[in-house]
Write an enzyme that holds these catalytic residues in place. Structure first.
Site, PDB file in Angstrom:
ATOM      1  N   LYS A  76      80.743  12.365 -43.509  1.00  0.00           N
ATOM      2  CA  LYS A  76      79.708  12.264 -44.559  1.00  0.00           C
ATOM      3  C   LYS A  76      80.359  12.249 -45.939  1.00  0.00           C
ATOM      4  O   LYS A  76      81.282  13.018 -46.203  1.00  0.00           O
ATOM      5  CB  LYS A  76      78.759  13.471 -44.458  1.00  0.00           C
ATOM      6  CG  LYS A  76      77.728  13.525 -45.577  1.00  0.00           C
ATOM      7  CD  LYS A  76      76.743  14.659 -45.378  1.00  0.00           C
ATOM      8  CE  LYS A  76      76.959  15.793 -46.350  1.00  0.00           C
ATOM      9  NZ  LYS A  76      75.998  16.871 -46.250  1.00  0.00           N
ATOM     10  N   ASP A 100      50.788  35.802 -67.657  1.00  0.00           N
ATOM     11  CA  ASP A 100      51.767  34.953 -68.351  1.00  0.00           C
ATOM     12  C   ASP A 100      52.907  34.497 -67.451  1.00  0.00           C
ATOM     13  O   ASP A 100      53.867  33.875 -67.902  1.00  0.00           O
ATOM     14  CB  ASP A 100      52.337  35.698 -69.566  1.00  0.00           C
ATOM     15  CG  ASP A 100      53.040  36.988 -69.184  1.00  0.00           C
ATOM     16  OD1 ASP A 100      53.137  37.284 -67.966  1.00  0.00           O
ATOM     17  OD2 ASP A 100      53.514  37.702 -70.083  1.00  0.00           O
TER      18      ASP A 100
HETATM   19  C1  R5P Z   1      76.065  20.289 -47.039  1.00  0.00           C
HETATM   20  O1  R5P Z   1      77.270  20.466 -47.092  1.00  0.00           O
HETATM   21  C2  R5P Z   1      75.148  21.152 -46.261  1.00  0.00           C
HETATM   22  O2  R5P Z   1      75.765  21.670 -45.115  1.00  0.00           O
HETATM   23  C3  R5P Z   1      73.884  20.421 -45.856  1.00  0.00           C
HETATM   24  O3  R5P Z   1      74.217  19.349 -45.012  1.00  0.00           O
HETATM   25  C4  R5P Z   1      73.166  19.890 -47.063  1.00  0.00           C
HETATM   26  O4  R5P Z   1      73.223  20.791 -48.133  1.00  0.00           O
HETATM   27  C5  R5P Z   1      71.743  19.596 -46.734  1.00  0.00           C
HETATM   28  O5  R5P Z   1      71.080  19.172 -47.902  1.00  0.00           O
HETATM   29  P1  R5P Z   1      70.039  17.988 -47.864  1.00  0.00           P
HETATM   30  O6  R5P Z   1      69.018  18.374 -46.824  1.00  0.00           O
HETATM   31  O7  R5P Z   1      69.467  17.958 -49.244  1.00  0.00           O
HETATM   32  O8  R5P Z   1      70.794  16.759 -47.511  1.00  0.00           O
END
Ligand code: R5P
Length: 299
Positions: free
Chosen positions: A193, A39
């Site tokens: 970013k 299950d």
């Molecule tokens: C974000 O702050 C982390 O350091 C990574 O850059 C992020 O979580 C990576 O996630 P993904 O590969 O989904 O962009």
């Protein structure tokens, strides 16, 4: 009665890094049986004597994370019920560590829930590798160490990439990247970013930096969907970078992450052995630094 010395138990899905840890520590390995019921429920059994012993439980919190966490909890329950003296956890990848605050009203701090449950279940010490945010360690109520694999990652990059330029994809990756660059004795830059909190979409810019003709290495804690690294890699290639490499602590590679990275022109991905191995990823070892810390804790 307390027995001096300690033993190691390898939890579910941890065989790869745990067999290495067992060699590093040179201690008794206690067998663990595990299976799934028809299950879907999980079953574990400690097939050895742990009474009065200090036990290091090395466990993978890899995909499927919720199953892995549950199997960790029932293994801890079995250990405590069997009269173990101390449970010290080695969890090289701490799932849910990126949900370290409520980004939107009503969200949980998932990493807080996880670390508090582990404390409640009787874990006295925790060693992990490169948790997303160091401050989350405070939610564990015991001895807690977060190890950043600066030396092994720098060694891997030096071995594989000539004259690298280290790139932090965002402000959160700055410290790790600067430490790696310093260790290698090379330069580094930090991109900017922005992530949409609802869609997860990321936008990255390298304005003001000259990467033309350089072998760049994007250094981050984790590749999950690959979105961050793929965006950064395409942008760096468009800006004239020669080869683009990626070095992370955790290569989760959710969904089609590997395809995305290939399409973005990533030459190679280097990752620590914190998760079950995947083809197409070059691994470096972090069990040496973990073993050193475990020895320090348990003596
Ligand atoms: C974000 O702050 C982390 O350091 C990574 O850059 C992020 O979580 C990576 O996630 P993904 O590969 O989904 O962009």
């Amino acid at each position: 009665m307390r027995i001096l010395g300690y033993a190691l138990l390898c939890g579910t899905r941890s065989e790869w890094f745990c067999s290495r840890l067992s060699k590093e520590l040179g201690v008794e390995l206690i067998p663990l049986e595990s299976k799934k019921f028809p299950d879907g429920e999980s079953y574990v059994r400690i097939a050895g004597d742990v009474e009065g012993k200090d036990v290091v439980l090395a466990h993978s919190l890899s995909f499927p994370q919720n199953d892995s966490i549950w199997e960790l909890l029932i293994t801890m329950e079995a250990l405590v019920d069997s009269g173990v003296n101390i449970v010290a956890l080695y969890l090289p990848y701490l799932a849910y560590s990126r949900q370290d605050r409520a980004f939107l009203p009503g969200e949980p701090i998932s990493v807080k829930a996880l670390l508090q449950i582990l404390s409640f279940m009787g874990a006295k010490a925790l060693v992990t590798i490169d948790i997303h945010k160091e401050y989350s360690m405070k939610y564990f109520r015991g001895i807690a160490y977060n190890l950043i694999p600066v030396d092994p990652m720098a060694e891997k990059i030096s071995e594989r990439v000539s004259d690298p330029l280290i790139v932090a994809p965002d402000v959160g990756a700055f410290q790790r990247a600067s430490a790696i660059a310093e260790k290698i004795g090379t330069d580094f830059i930090q991109l900017s970013k922005k992530r949409d909190l609802k869609t997860g979409e990321v936008a990255i810019s390298s304005e003001g930096f000259d990467v033309s003709g350089r072998n760049v290495v994007i250094v981050d804690d984790i590749i999950s969907t690959g979105g961050t690294v793929a965006k950064a890699a395409s942008m760096l290639r468009d800006a004239g970078a020669k080869e683009v490499y990626v070095a992370v602590s955790h290569a989760l590679m959710a969904g089609d992450a590997q395809k995305k990275l290939k399409e973005a022109g990533v030459a190679s991905v280097f990752a620590a052995n914190t998760l079950p191995p995947l083809s197409g990823v070059e691994y470096y070892d972090v069990t040496g630094i973990a073993a050193e810390k475990i020895r320090e804790i348990l003596g």
